[in-house]
Write an enzyme that holds these catalytic residues in place. Sequence first.
Site, mmCIF file in Angstrom:
data_model
loop_
_atom_site.group_PDB
_atom_site.id
_atom_site.type_symbol
_atom_site.label_atom_id
_atom_site.label_comp_id
_atom_site.label_asym_id
_atom_site.label_seq_id
_atom_site.Cartn_x
_atom_site.Cartn_y
_atom_site.Cartn_z
ATOM 1 N N GLY A 27 5.043 -13.893 6.098
ATOM 2 C CA GLY A 27 4.433 -13.742 7.473
ATOM 3 C C GLY A 27 5.576 -13.244 8.461
ATOM 4 O O GLY A 27 5.488 -13.409 9.554
ATOM 5 N N SER A 28 6.411 -12.414 7.752
ATOM 6 C CA SER A 28 7.548 -11.751 8.858
ATOM 7 C C SER A 28 6.833 -10.826 9.852
ATOM 8 O O SER A 28 7.297 -10.648 11.054
ATOM 9 C CB SER A 28 8.637 -11.433 8.064
ATOM 10 O OG SER A 28 8.330 -10.097 7.488
ATOM 11 N N ASN A 29 5.788 -9.851 9.323
ATOM 12 C CA ASN A 29 5.119 -8.818 10.115
ATOM 13 C C ASN A 29 4.298 -9.898 11.174
ATOM 14 O O ASN A 29 4.433 -9.639 12.403
ATOM 15 C CB ASN A 29 4.266 -8.130 9.519
ATOM 16 C CG ASN A 29 5.325 -7.006 8.961
ATOM 17 O OD1 ASN A 29 5.699 -6.208 9.502
ATOM 18 N ND2 ASN A 29 5.352 -7.021 7.529
ATOM 19 N N LEU A 43 -3.555 -10.153 1.166
ATOM 20 C CA LEU A 43 -3.874 -9.360 -0.244
ATOM 21 C C LEU A 43 -5.352 -9.398 -0.805
ATOM 22 O O LEU A 43 -5.494 -8.345 -1.808
ATOM 23 C CB LEU A 43 -2.947 -10.168 -1.358
ATOM 24 C CG LEU A 43 -1.434 -10.077 -1.184
ATOM 25 C CD1 LEU A 43 -0.620 -10.693 -2.194
ATOM 26 C CD2 LEU A 43 -0.832 -8.458 -1.054
ATOM 27 N N ASP A 53 -6.550 0.716 0.858
ATOM 28 C CA ASP A 53 -5.645 1.473 1.120
ATOM 29 C C ASP A 53 -6.081 3.039 1.368
ATOM 30 O O ASP A 53 -5.415 3.882 1.231
ATOM 31 C CB ASP A 53 -4.418 1.799 0.232
ATOM 32 C CG ASP A 53 -3.865 0.254 -0.036
ATOM 33 O OD1 ASP A 53 -3.720 -0.372 0.920
ATOM 34 O OD2 ASP A 53 -3.252 -0.067 -1.069
ATOM 35 N N HIS A 70 0.948 -0.824 4.980
ATOM 36 C CA HIS A 70 1.151 -0.335 3.495
ATOM 37 C C HIS A 70 2.474 0.096 3.567
ATOM 38 O O HIS A 70 3.188 0.824 4.302
ATOM 39 C CB HIS A 70 0.217 0.296 2.946
ATOM 40 C CG HIS A 70 0.337 0.816 1.400
ATOM 41 N ND1 HIS A 70 -0.138 -0.492 0.729
ATOM 42 C CD2 HIS A 70 0.941 1.600 0.665
ATOM 43 C CE1 HIS A 70 0.265 0.141 -0.807
ATOM 44 N NE2 HIS A 70 0.752 1.265 -0.564
ATOM 45 N N GLU A 81 8.921 -1.633 9.019
ATOM 46 C CA GLU A 81 7.697 -2.495 9.360
ATOM 47 C C GLU A 81 7.859 -3.270 10.503
ATOM 48 O O GLU A 81 6.985 -3.147 11.520
ATOM 49 C CB GLU A 81 7.054 -3.247 8.303
ATOM 50 C CG GLU A 81 6.851 -2.614 7.229
ATOM 51 C CD GLU A 81 6.096 -3.523 6.207
ATOM 52 O OE1 GLU A 81 5.365 -3.013 5.176
ATOM 53 O OE2 GLU A 81 6.697 -4.678 6.162
ATOM 54 N N ASN A 95 -4.528 -2.117 8.908
ATOM 55 C CA ASN A 95 -3.640 -2.689 7.671
ATOM 56 C C ASN A 95 -2.159 -1.839 7.755
ATOM 57 O O ASN A 95 -2.178 -0.763 8.108
ATOM 58 C CB ASN A 95 -4.209 -2.377 6.457
ATOM 59 C CG ASN A 95 -3.376 -2.922 5.114
ATOM 60 O OD1 ASN A 95 -2.864 -4.175 5.205
ATOM 61 N ND2 ASN A 95 -3.231 -2.114 4.114
HETATM 62 C C1 GRF Z 1 4.575 -6.012 3.966
HETATM 63 O O1 GRF Z 1 5.574 -5.357 3.162
HETATM 64 C C2 GRF Z 1 3.246 -5.249 4.089
HETATM 65 O O2 GRF Z 1 3.434 -3.723 4.128
HETATM 66 C C3 GRF Z 1 2.472 -5.482 2.735
HETATM 67 O O3 GRF Z 1 2.728 -6.833 2.632
HETATM 68 C C4 GRF Z 1 4.264 -7.341 3.252
HETATM 69 C C5 GRF Z 1 4.090 -8.518 4.030
HETATM 70 O O4 GRF Z 1 5.242 -8.855 4.443
HETATM 71 N N1 GRF Z 1 1.158 -5.191 2.926
HETATM 72 P P1 GRF Z 1 5.547 -10.088 5.482
HETATM 73 O O5 GRF Z 1 4.555 -11.378 4.718
HETATM 74 O O6 GRF Z 1 5.134 -9.778 6.662
HETATM 75 O O7 GRF Z 1 6.992 -10.559 5.361
#
Ligand code: GRF
Length: 203
Positions: free
Chosen positions: A12-14, A85, A145, A104, A174, A102
């Site tokens: 969940g870092s994004n 996922l 994708d 990727h 990201e 999304n």
């Molecule tokens: C990211 O690398 C994104 O590109 C992929 O899943 C990863 C998620 O990372 N779809 P996080 O959970 O946000 O750290």
Amino acid sequence: MKKLAVFASGAGSNAQRIIERFRNHPAIQVSLVVCNRPDAGVIGIAAATGIPILMIERERFAKGDAYIPELEQEGIDIIILAGFLWKVPGKLVEKFRGNILNIHPALLPAHGGKGMYGMHVHEAVIAAGDAQSGITIHLVDEIYDHGAPIFQSAIPILPGETPESLAARIHELEHRFFPAVIEKFVLGPHSTIDLSSIESMTP
Ligand code: GRF
């Protein structure tokens, strides 16, 4: 106010960066976090910020109503997949077409499709001997994708690069760009977003 639902299955870092970006934003709000794993890091992040969490299970998501009633009830305008996922079912794509993004961790159309997630992607990039990798932010359609890219940013593969080192550098990319691209997309709308316009928006 445009309302986002952030779907995340992993660390969940994004999702965290996205939540931070839009906290107290005048026009965009993360209204819901959607998650399919009870142990996902995103749950603690959402709980700490008071954002409602919707836990979903596969049968209803893939073969039932895809939780569209809950999304409608929250008045969701845009869905952001941030490390989610499961395949998005056709019903949900249809309902939110043009409004699902999304991210990727590679330069699509290379290294995408079913099974291409996480370290599998970075291993494939290095095994192919590619000179560069990067991120792709794209609209979601019925095929993994496959939807139209709205933004890409590339980095060179360094001498001695490993899947782990590449993964870390891609993650940084990201975090740097995803929230700003979402902001620009939501306030746009734009079919493609160029790097220079985003760099001016990144902290
Ligand atoms: C990211 O690398 C994104 O590109 C992929 O899943 C990863 C998620 O990372 N779809 P996080 O959970 O946000 O750290």
